[in-house]
Every structure is written in C-alpha cells, then in structure tokens.
Write an enzyme that holds these catalytic residues in place. Structure first.
Site, mmCIF file in Angstrom:
data_model
loop_
_atom_site.group_PDB
_atom_site.id
_atom_site.type_symbol
_atom_site.label_atom_id
_atom_site.label_comp_id
_atom_site.label_asym_id
_atom_site.label_seq_id
_atom_site.Cartn_x
_atom_site.Cartn_y
_atom_site.Cartn_z
ATOM 1 C CD GLU A 122 -1.187 -1.937 1.575
ATOM 2 O OE1 GLU A 122 -2.710 -3.240 1.951
ATOM 3 O OE2 GLU A 122 -0.422 -2.326 2.498
ATOM 4 C CE1 TYR A 141 7.755 0.681 -3.694
ATOM 5 C CE2 TYR A 141 6.163 1.955 -3.318
ATOM 6 C CZ TYR A 141 6.757 1.822 -2.674
ATOM 7 O OH TYR A 141 7.287 1.431 -0.776
#
Length: 167
Positions: A111, A123
């Site tokens: 998350e 990411y």
C-alpha cells in the site's frame, strides 16, 4: 548503477538491535512513522526485516516483509532522507523480490499513499500495478485520513499462467 556503488552497501536481516537506528530514520522520513513497538511486534511475529547498510555500517534504509498465503506483503520500505534518490529504494525492492521468490510466493503486494508520488513512480517503474484502493487507510493532517493505493508486482510470468489467467 555501477558495480563499485553496489559494493559500497550490504544487506542484513533486521534484528532488535537495529531498532534505534531504524526508528530514527522512520521518524525523520515520515510524518506518521511506525513506532518502535510496531517494528518489535513485526520482528517477533516472524516478519522479515531487511537492513541496507553502507560499508561503514551506517544504516541507509530498510524494509519489512510479511508472507501471507501465496504472496508477500511489503509492510514498510524506507530510505534515510539524506540517502534518497540514489537507487537505494530500488535495491531494497530487488531484495524484497529475491526474498519473495525464495519463499516461492506468487506476488509482492504493498500500500502507498496517493500523496507519495516519488514512491508511486518508483513502484510503477519497477513494474507494480495498481489493483485497488483502501479507503481512509492512513492517518493524515488535519485530523483526517488518506486512502491507500494497493499495488502488486507479479512474479509469475504470463507464460506460467493458465489459459484463464489464473496461476
């Protein structure tokens, strides 16, 4: 990244003895840091903590991983503010993937705050894809909450998946 720069760092399993340094970096990096108790509980629960250190012994960053059924959950990844933008987050992600593979797990889940655009870019460049949102997941200011973007990195190649897309 040059081989010489890679040789300037090494990875070790996080232990309780590392927590003074870990908490110092966590507190410097985040407005809502994990507490020492959060790290202690994670390590005592068998979660995998990884420390990235300079050859001098200085802690540069760390991550905490938790295996859950058939995937690894990246609970925390942090690079010391003074060491950011030097590829250390990528080095920690690569180690997280290596550990995930060694555990024979299918994916790495995390998350991230929508406001943390630098982390989201890292990411996404790495290959994580957004798979959902957790409403009001993180504390925020003024007293409030911020959603979390849920991202996944699959370690199963398309050729290993079945015809219906399931592993």
């Amino acid at each position: 990244m040059s081989e010489a720069r890679l040789m300037e760092r090494y990875l070790l399993s996080m232990t309780l003895a590392d927590l003074d340094e870990v908490v110092a970096i966590e507190t410097a990096a985040y407005e809502f840091p994990w507490s020492r108790g959060n790290f202690t509980d994670s390590l005592r629960s068998g979660h995998r903590g990884i420390c990235l250190r300079h050859v001098t012994g200085t802690l540069l960053g760390y991550c905490v991983l938790m295996p859950v059924v058939d995937e690894m959950h990246l609970l925390n990844l942090c690079v010391a503010p003074t060491a950011q933008r030097g590829g250390l987050g990528l080095a920690l992600l690569l180690e997280a993937v290596r550990v995930t593979r060694s555990e024979q797990l299918a994916s790495l889940l995390l998350e991230v705050r929508p406001s943390n655009q630098a982390a989201i870019r890292l990411y996404e460049r790495f290959g994580f894809v957004s798979i959902g949102r957790r409403k009001n997941y993180y504390p925020a200011r003024p007293p409030g909450r911020e959603d979390a973007i849920v991202m996944r990195y699959s370690l199963i190649s398309q050729t290993e998946e079945g015809a219906d897309g399931a592993a």
